[in-house]
Write a protein that holds these residues in place. Structure first.
Motif, PDB file in Angstrom:
ATOM      1  N   ARG A   1     -35.736 -11.578  40.947  1.00 36.81           N
ATOM      2  CA  ARG A   1     -35.238 -10.359  40.320  1.00 36.81           C
ATOM      3  C   ARG A   1     -33.728 -10.452  40.125  1.00 36.81           C
ATOM      4  O   ARG A   1     -33.013 -11.018  40.962  1.00 36.81           O
TER       5      ARG A   1
ATOM      6  N   TYR B   1     -34.161  -7.015  35.984  1.00 39.04           N
ATOM      7  CA  TYR B   1     -34.988  -7.960  35.231  1.00 39.04           C
ATOM      8  C   TYR B   1     -35.917  -8.705  36.176  1.00 39.04           C
ATOM      9  O   TYR B   1     -35.565  -8.987  37.329  1.00 39.04           O
ATOM     10  N   GLU B   2     -37.088  -9.024  35.658  1.00 35.48           N
ATOM     11  CA  GLU B   2     -38.048  -9.851  36.383  1.00 35.48           C
ATOM     12  C   GLU B   2     -37.897 -11.276  35.862  1.00 35.48           C
ATOM     13  O   GLU B   2     -38.004 -11.526  34.661  1.00 35.48           O
TER      14      GLU B   2
ATOM     15  N   ASP C   1     -36.695 -18.043  28.031  1.00 36.15           N
ATOM     16  CA  ASP C   1     -37.887 -17.269  27.675  1.00 36.15           C
ATOM     17  C   ASP C   1     -39.145 -18.139  27.771  1.00 36.15           C
ATOM     18  O   ASP C   1     -39.245 -19.171  27.098  1.00 36.15           O
TER      19      ASP C   1
ATOM     20  N   ASN D   1     -28.468 -11.125  28.783  1.00 33.80           N
ATOM     21  CA  ASN D   1     -29.567 -11.156  27.805  1.00 33.80           C
ATOM     22  C   ASN D   1     -29.654 -12.504  27.110  1.00 33.80           C
ATOM     23  O   ASN D   1     -30.745 -13.051  26.910  1.00 33.80           O
TER      24      ASN D   1
ATOM     25  N   ARG E   1     -29.501  -2.421  35.082  1.00 34.47           N
ATOM     26  CA  ARG E   1     -30.708  -2.997  34.488  1.00 34.47           C
ATOM     27  C   ARG E   1     -31.297  -4.010  35.462  1.00 34.47           C
ATOM     28  O   ARG E   1     -30.578  -4.868  35.977  1.00 34.47           O
TER      29      ARG E   1
ATOM     30  N   ASP F   1     -24.030  -7.265  30.060  1.00 30.71           N
ATOM     31  CA  ASP F   1     -25.430  -7.094  29.657  1.00 30.71           C
ATOM     32  C   ASP F   1     -25.798  -8.063  28.536  1.00 30.71           C
ATOM     33  O   ASP F   1     -26.865  -8.690  28.559  1.00 30.71           O
TER      34      ASP F   1
ATOM     35  N   ARG G   1     -44.518  -0.351  32.139  1.00 28.88           N
ATOM     36  CA  ARG G   1     -43.145  -0.824  31.924  1.00 28.88           C
ATOM     37  C   ARG G   1     -42.236   0.333  31.521  1.00 28.88           C
ATOM     38  O   ARG G   1     -41.499   0.267  30.540  1.00 28.88           O
TER      39      ARG G   1
ATOM     40  N   MET H   1     -38.749 -12.974  32.373  1.00 26.73           N
ATOM     41  CA  MET H   1     -37.431 -12.763  31.762  1.00 26.73           C
ATOM     42  C   MET H   1     -37.377 -11.438  30.996  1.00 26.73           C
ATOM     43  O   MET H   1     -36.760 -11.339  29.936  1.00 26.73           O
ATOM     44  N   THR H   2     -38.018 -10.422  31.543  1.00 27.68           N
ATOM     45  CA  THR H   2     -38.045  -9.122  30.876  1.00 27.68           C
ATOM     46  C   THR H   2     -37.400  -8.057  31.749  1.00 27.68           C
ATOM     47  O   THR H   2     -37.346  -8.172  32.980  1.00 27.68           O
ATOM     48  N   LYS H   3     -36.950  -7.003  31.094  1.00 22.84           N
ATOM     49  CA  LYS H   3     -36.353  -5.867  31.786  1.00 22.84           C
ATOM     50  C   LYS H   3     -37.482  -4.998  32.329  1.00 22.84           C
ATOM     51  O   LYS H   3     -38.380  -4.596  31.585  1.00 22.84           O
TER      52      LYS H   3
ATOM     53  N   LEU I   1     -31.020 -15.152  29.541  1.00 21.91           N
ATOM     54  CA  LEU I   1     -32.460 -14.988  29.756  1.00 21.91           C
ATOM     55  C   LEU I   1     -33.264 -15.416  28.529  1.00 21.91           C
ATOM     56  O   LEU I   1     -34.368 -15.956  28.662  1.00 21.91           O
TER      57      LEU I   1
END
Length: 474
Positions: A341, A359-360, A305, A298, A357, A294, A431, A364-366, A301
């Motif tokens: 995704r 992510y999109e 950003d 993170n 988890r 994870d 969200r 770049m968000t969960k 990603l």
């Protein structure tokens, strides 16, 4: 001439180095003389000492000074001769001696303590010797070169020939070796970095584990601020030493590179170096990286950003390559066909707290957290769990072709889960990250050779083999 071979280690080293490097150079120039040249090289590396056992072994310190020579043939010859001569040429203060006869355990302990103290003082004196050696004139060196070569020789022997040297040698030479690495010495720092990396797992990590985070930070500092560093030293630090430090202490490495995101410029080269190192760690030590997937994802990603365009432009290509490598190696990380995704499952941990988890990839968000915890009664059903083998929470993830569905297989309990990832428009606005229960849950009946109790280590075995062996299950 024969007297020189029998009396001078310096002469033996220079003459052997000349002949072996010349032979290797001839091999590269002409294929027709490769057989004769190879025979000449073999004679001076091994057969000469066997035929004339009374000759002096080549001086290791002198050979070490040629390990970073500009000529590839000289470098190869120096390294080959070093390893061929090491067992015969270990300096007396460093050589292990097992010739003490003792009558009682108490007497043995007392004499061992006295012996180790004496041996340590002898080794320290040898390591710190500034006395100008005869061989220094052969390489146009200084007394500083003599001491530096002593440190490198001691470290090399501690890594490659630990049974032939005194047991405390590694502890005595590690800190001088670290100083030499960070001194950016053109002649010896690259060699020191190679030896430090080579012995990190087997020799050094136990001794300097608490110092590894500081070392990683120092290397990044050199990358960021010392543009005058030579290409050879930079390649040794970035390509050899940094990955070995990262593999030795993954949490510290991840902490340092996450901190670099906020403490350095967006277009700093340290971010690309971090990504390149992650690729090496993923390939070289996936087992150590698995519990921190994870954090790894993170970080990757964050380097892509969209809110930080400078970093995104600088890192995008390397970031995607790193992400795809993580997906390739770890079956519990999946990217859908259109790369829009990403799903990351808990590889190792408590099955009752496992999550996935999602992510999109455009923002770049969960966007979702999926509940992959074991159903009630699962521990009772399993039984016989091994305390030594880590529990694999999520074994494999796979997206449906349209990217709107996700399948997860857990070998810990032989379960297949299905989630529908499609969301209503109001869910997209909120969200909501409350863990989502699966739409379907299927228990797979055990088959021959595959059961909850017999294959607890199979996923980690597949990770170590860098293959997604369970994809056919889904």
């Amino acid at each position: 001439m024969s007297q020189l071979w029998r009396s001078s280690s310096e002469f033996c080293a220079i003459r052997s180095l000349t002949m072996v490097s010349l032979a290797q150079h001839m091999v590269s120039l002409s294929h027709s003389c490769s057989t004769a040249s190879s025979a000449l090289a073999a004679f001076y590396t091994r057969k000469f000492a066997e035929k004339f056992p009374d000759i002096k072994p080549p001086l290791l310190q002198l050979l070490i000074s040629f390990w970073q020579n500009k000529s590839e043939q000289v470098r190869m010859a120096a390294r080959s001769l070093f390893h061929c001569a090491a067992s015969r040429a270990i300096p007396r203060p460093l050589r292990a001696e097992n010739n003490i006869s003792l009558n009682s355990k108490t007497e043995e302990k007392l004499l061992e303590d006295v012996q180790y103290e004496k041996e340590d003082s002898e080794m320290v004196a040898w390591l710190e010797s500034f006395e100008r050696q005869d061989w220094i004139s052969c390489v146009w060196g200084t007394s500083q070169d003599a001491m530096t070569s002593h440190i490198v020789v001691a470290a090399a022997l501690a890594v490659w020939y630990p049974s032939l040297v005194k047991p405390t040698l590694a502890k005595l030479c590690i800190h001088p070796l670290l100083k030499l690495v960070m001194a950016m010495n053109e002649k010896y720092s690259s060699t020191a970095a190679e030896i430090l990396a080579e012995g990190m797992e087997s020799t050094w990590s136990v001794i300097i584990h608490s110092e590894i985070p500081h070392l990683i930070s120092d290397i990044f500092f050199q990358i960021e601020h010392n543009s005058a560093t030579s290409v050879e030293i930079r390649e040794s630090l970035v390509g050899i030493l940094l990955p070995s430090l990262a593999m030795a202490d993954v949490p510290s490495f991840l902490h340092v590179i996450e901190r670099q995101i906020w403490s350095t410029a967006s277009d700093s080269p340290v971010h690309i170096v971090s990504l390149m190192t992650l690729v090496r760690v993923t390939r070289g030590s996936p087992r150590n990286l698995a519990p921190y997937l994870d954090k790894v994802v993170n970080f990757i990603l964050q380097t892509m950003d969209p809110g930080n365009l400078a970093m995104r432009r600088n890192c995008l290509q390397n970031s995607m390559a790193t992400l795809k490598e993580v997906v390739r190696v770890f079956p519990m990380v999946a990217l859908n066909d259109s790369s829009t995704r990403l799903a990351v499952g808990d590889a190792i941990g408590d099955i009752n707290k496992a999550i996935i988890r999602v992510y999109e990839m455009q923002s770049m968000t969960k966007i979702k957290i999926l509940d992959a915890s074991g159903p009630p009664g699962l521990p009772t059903l399993l039984g016989g769990a091994s305390e030594t083998t880590p529990n694999t929470a999520i074994s494999v993830l796979s997206f449906s072709p349209d990217g709107e569905g996700l399948v997860a297989f857990s070998e810990h309990g032989l379960m297949i889960r299905w989630w529908s990832l499609g969301s209503m428009w109001w869910e997209k606005l909120s969200r909501n990250l409350v863990p989502v229960q699966c739409t379907k849950l299927i228990f797979v009946p055990p088959w021959e050779g595959f059961s909850p109790t017999s294959t607890r280590s199979s996923v980690m075995a597949s990770v170590m083999g860098n293959g997604k062996h369970f994809s056919q299950v889904i």
